[in-house]
Design an enzyme around this catalytic site. Sequence first.
Site, PDB file in Angstrom:
ATOM      1  N   GLY A   1     -17.181 -21.917  -8.931  1.00 15.18           N
ATOM      2  CA  GLY A   1     -16.429 -21.131  -8.143  1.00 15.18           C
ATOM      3  C   GLY A   1     -17.078 -20.012  -7.459  1.00 15.18           C
TER       4      GLY A   1
ATOM      5  N   LYS B   1      16.349   2.798   5.366  1.00 18.22           N
ATOM      6  CA  LYS B   1      16.081   1.795   4.046  1.00 18.22           C
ATOM      7  C   LYS B   1      15.641   2.400   2.953  1.00 18.22           C
ATOM      8  CE  LYS B   1      11.148   0.312   4.627  1.00 18.22           C
ATOM      9  NZ  LYS B   1      10.467  -0.759   4.944  1.00 18.22           N
TER      10      LYS B   1
END
Length: 323
Positions: free
Chosen positions: A46, A202
């Site tokens: 990786g 909101k």
Amino acid sequence: MSGLVTTGEKNLVLVSGRAHMDLAHAVGEEIGCGVSPVTAYDFASGEIYVRFNESVRGADVFVLQSIEGDINKWIMEQLIMIDAAKRASAKRITVVAPFYPYSRQDKKHQGREPISARLMADLYRAAGADRIMSVDLHASQEQGFFDGPVDHLFAMPVLVDYVRGRVDLTNTAIVSPDAGRIRVAEKWSKKLGGAPLAFVHKTRDTTRPNVAVANRVVGEVAGKECVLVDDMIDTAGTITEAINVLNNAGAKKVIVVATHGILSDPAAKRLSESGAAEVVVTDTLPIPVEKRFEQLTVLSIAPLLARAIHEVFEDGSVTSLFN
């Protein structure tokens, strides 16, 4: 093309990570230098390997990486490229991050939280970056996180030029998806001839990611062509709620405009079924085929990035691009 531009004794080198090579090549073409070849691959473990295939000694190196998807991998790749440029004796290193990573974590909402956007700036500096260039930061104060020059570019000229031809300017309202984006909406209003403003009220639960509830619209939108503006669209929950509120308030049509199209699932499905006439974003982030839908329009940000890179290279004025 080699990714090199020479002016007198100055050399410009554009290199890119693997996250969004299409944008890098478009920027290189606009500049006239192309992208300098880089060998980059992943080891089985990786780990990432990077090597510049051409000399960058004494050069002005611009390291472009548009970070989306596996963001932590692409951040690490960009940091490694910066380190490689520093150790190869580059004269100056500029991070080009069209979408600044971790930009939404710009402050602490609760105790014991990180300020990850600041951490990113520290990592760029520690790797060897001298300068950062980004487009439409989530919060303008993030410019102060980096101990060096920051070129904060605005996609508004690109977006406004397109939207101007898509609406009736005599019957348009500029709408912010929440109260926090009113200042951006005000700038849009000025660019579109003083169009009236509105915003969607909101509520957001800061303990739950990507959760917001649009309640009502503040301002007059009935019968108007509404331009709903934001800096980014992630899962599109906020935007689709806002579209629904506007349509219920009698809007003639709604065009959604945002700089960064993250479009995490299920954004594409939500937006395609939202009732929006069009959704306009730039290509600061790669938008693969599976994220595209009929109403989506993607505008190129490459000319803006190229002009800004050229101004930095020539020690010109980036601000002049927006006057």
